[in-house]
Design an enzyme around this catalytic site. Structure first.
Site, mmCIF file in Angstrom:
data_model
loop_
_atom_site.group_PDB
_atom_site.id
_atom_site.type_symbol
_atom_site.label_atom_id
_atom_site.label_comp_id
_atom_site.label_asym_id
_atom_site.label_seq_id
_atom_site.Cartn_x
_atom_site.Cartn_y
_atom_site.Cartn_z
ATOM 1 N N TYR A 1 -12.080 -10.680 -4.659
ATOM 2 C CA TYR A 1 -11.059 -10.073 -4.297
ATOM 3 C C TYR A 1 -12.154 -9.508 -3.144
ATOM 4 C CZ TYR A 1 -8.773 -5.827 -2.635
ATOM 5 O OH TYR A 1 -8.642 -4.365 -2.444
HETATM 6 N N1 LIG Z 1 -5.641 1.216 -4.140
HETATM 7 C C1 LIG Z 1 -6.971 0.471 -4.125
HETATM 8 O O1 LIG Z 1 -7.409 1.544 -4.700
HETATM 9 C C2 LIG Z 1 -7.225 -0.028 -2.664
HETATM 10 C C3 LIG Z 1 -8.656 0.297 -2.179
HETATM 11 C C4 LIG Z 1 -8.833 -0.266 -1.240
HETATM 12 C C5 LIG Z 1 -8.183 -1.710 0.119
HETATM 13 N N2 LIG Z 1 -6.853 -1.493 -0.847
HETATM 14 C C6 LIG Z 1 -6.320 -2.588 -0.687
HETATM 15 O O2 LIG Z 1 -5.127 -1.951 -0.029
HETATM 16 C C7 LIG Z 1 -3.872 -2.297 0.454
HETATM 17 C C8 LIG Z 1 -2.630 -1.615 -0.146
HETATM 18 O O3 LIG Z 1 -3.172 -1.205 -1.533
HETATM 19 P P1 LIG Z 1 -2.000 -0.484 -2.864
HETATM 20 O O4 LIG Z 1 -2.980 -0.077 -3.659
HETATM 21 O O5 LIG Z 1 -1.231 0.565 -1.594
HETATM 22 O O6 LIG Z 1 -1.161 -1.936 -3.202
HETATM 23 P P2 LIG Z 1 0.053 -1.531 -4.215
HETATM 24 O O7 LIG Z 1 0.563 -0.260 -4.428
HETATM 25 O O8 LIG Z 1 -0.413 -2.732 -5.173
HETATM 26 O O9 LIG Z 1 0.853 -2.338 -3.001
HETATM 27 C C9 LIG Z 1 1.125 -3.386 -2.756
HETATM 28 C C10 LIG Z 1 2.147 -3.450 -1.344
HETATM 29 O O10 LIG Z 1 2.385 -4.388 -0.667
HETATM 30 C C11 LIG Z 1 3.147 -4.954 -0.604
HETATM 31 N N3 LIG Z 1 3.277 -6.746 -1.120
HETATM 32 C C12 LIG Z 1 2.203 -7.271 -1.826
HETATM 33 N N4 LIG Z 1 1.801 -8.884 -2.326
HETATM 34 C C13 LIG Z 1 2.676 -8.663 -0.714
HETATM 35 C C14 LIG Z 1 2.966 -10.610 0.207
HETATM 36 N N5 LIG Z 1 2.575 -11.409 -0.066
HETATM 37 N N6 LIG Z 1 3.857 -10.284 1.126
HETATM 38 C C15 LIG Z 1 4.481 -8.920 1.502
HETATM 39 N N7 LIG Z 1 4.722 -7.973 0.661
HETATM 40 C C16 LIG Z 1 3.239 -7.435 -0.130
HETATM 41 C C17 LIG Z 1 4.051 -4.802 -2.323
HETATM 42 O O11 LIG Z 1 5.195 -5.165 -2.132
HETATM 43 P P3 LIG Z 1 6.247 -5.027 -3.775
HETATM 44 O O12 LIG Z 1 6.373 -3.300 -3.434
HETATM 45 O O13 LIG Z 1 7.267 -5.586 -2.699
HETATM 46 O O14 LIG Z 1 5.648 -5.736 -4.259
HETATM 47 C C18 LIG Z 1 3.419 -3.792 -2.032
HETATM 48 O O15 LIG Z 1 4.131 -3.070 -1.387
HETATM 49 C C19 LIG Z 1 -3.653 -3.687 -0.014
HETATM 50 O O16 LIG Z 1 -3.920 -5.117 0.756
HETATM 51 C C20 LIG Z 1 -5.237 -3.353 -1.245
HETATM 52 O O17 LIG Z 1 -6.384 -4.893 -1.481
HETATM 53 C C21 LIG Z 1 -6.810 -0.950 -2.223
#
Ligand SMILES: NC(=O)c1ccc[n+]([C@@H]2O[C@H](COP(=O)([O-])OP(=O)(O)OC[C@H]3O[C@@H](n4cnc5c(N)ncnc54)[C@H](OP(=O)(O)O)[C@@H]3O)[C@@H](O)[C@H]2O)c1
Length: 248
Positions: free
Chosen positions: A154
């Site tokens: 990741y």
């Molecule tokens: N949460 C954390 O602690 C954290 C920390 C550092 C970085 N990040 C990064 O921040 C970003 C957002 O994270 P999050 O925690 O908000 O994620 P999340 O709650 O899992 O939401 C993921 C979002 O991405 C969409 N998605 C996933 N794969 C996709 C694809 N192939 N095509 C189109 N849409 C897609 C999902 O759509 P659906 O709703 O339709 O499934 C959802 O809207 C990610 O890149 C993650 O790696 C997160």
């Protein structure tokens, strides 16, 4: 309002950090295209929140790991809204595997979800930016500086996002397009909902700001990088982590 008269695309705008970014950019005056994979109900709820606050947004369903789907989405957004000024590549996926359990499927899923999606959307969108330029903001992670056991692939896929950010800032700079990334530490979303409580407490204890991040903490940084205020910053990955990461 810092994004008035701009059209912004937010991938992964249906939930978590992306939903907060979509709401924030709309509140700053942008017309927002939310791209989601399959969760139409959640996307609709974000659209309703934006509309109730007086903003404009539309949702587009697409798997952005698919190059032709990314291309078609960009064309649909341009057809509907006429232009693209801001691209936020937030969609991503997390899977944990410890050393010894990593196989090619794990590697290709994470590189496709995290780096491939960003590459697809950047290449599809850049030709549609106006001559005056625009803003691209990619979402990375603080784990690129300090990976934890189980997060190697990741973190590597997100490090690749930061490298693309730096490389394409150089290739797009002459067109007035800045490319930056935000690197959050743990944020309370669906992605981290299954994190054991002991791990959450350990993160809180190591974070100078004394808490887990909220989606709005990241959205505010993204909105800055999406605005004219960030015009002298490009090619950078900005930590947004409450001080957790020692990256200097
Ligand atoms: N949460 C954390 O602690 C954290 C920390 C550092 C970085 N990040 C990064 O921040 C970003 C957002 O994270 P999050 O925690 O908000 O994620 P999340 O709650 O899992 O939401 C993921 C979002 O991405 C969409 N998605 C996933 N794969 C996709 C694809 N192939 N095509 C189109 N849409 C897609 C999902 O759509 P659906 O709703 O339709 O499934 C959802 O809207 C990610 O890149 C993650 O790696 C997160």
């Amino acid at each position: 309002m810092k994004c008035a008269n701009k059209v912004a695309i937010v991938t992964g705008g249906s939930r978590g950090i992306g939903a907060a970014i979509a709401r924030k950019l709309a509140a700053e005056g942008a017309t927002v295209a939310i791209v989601y994979k399959s969760n139409a109900e959640q996307a609709k709820s974000v659209l309703d929140t934006i509309a109730n606050a007086g903003g404009t947004a539309k949702a587009f369903a697409a798997d952005v790991t698919d190059q032709s789907a990314a291309q078609a989405t960009i064309e649909a957004v341009v057809k509907h809204f006429g232009r693209i000024d801001i691209l936020i590549n937030n969609a991503g996926a997390l899977e944990m595997r410890n050393f010894g359990d990593i196989d090619n499927g794990h590697v290709s899923r994470l590189f496709s979800a995290n780096m491939g999606s960003v590459l697809n959307m950047m290449q599809a969108a850049a030709p549609h930016f106006p001559p005056s330029g625009g803003r691209i903001v990619n979402v990375s992670t603080n784990l690129i500086y300090s990976p934890r056991p189980g997060t190697a692939i990741y973190a590597a896929s997100k490090a690749a996002v930061s490298v693309l950010t730096n490389a394409f800032a150089k290739e797009l700079g002459a067109r007035g397009i800045t490319v930056n990334a935000v690197a959050p530490s743990m944020v309370s979303t669906d992605m981290t909902a299954a994190t054991p409580e002991a791990r959450r407490q350990a993160v809180i204890a190591s974070t100078p700001a004394g808490r887990i991040g909220e989606p709005t903490d990241i959205a505010d940084v993204v909105a800055f990088l999406a605005s004219d205020d960030s015009r002298w910053i490009t090619g950078r990955t900005m930590l947004a982590d409450g001080g957790l990461t020692d990256a200097l």
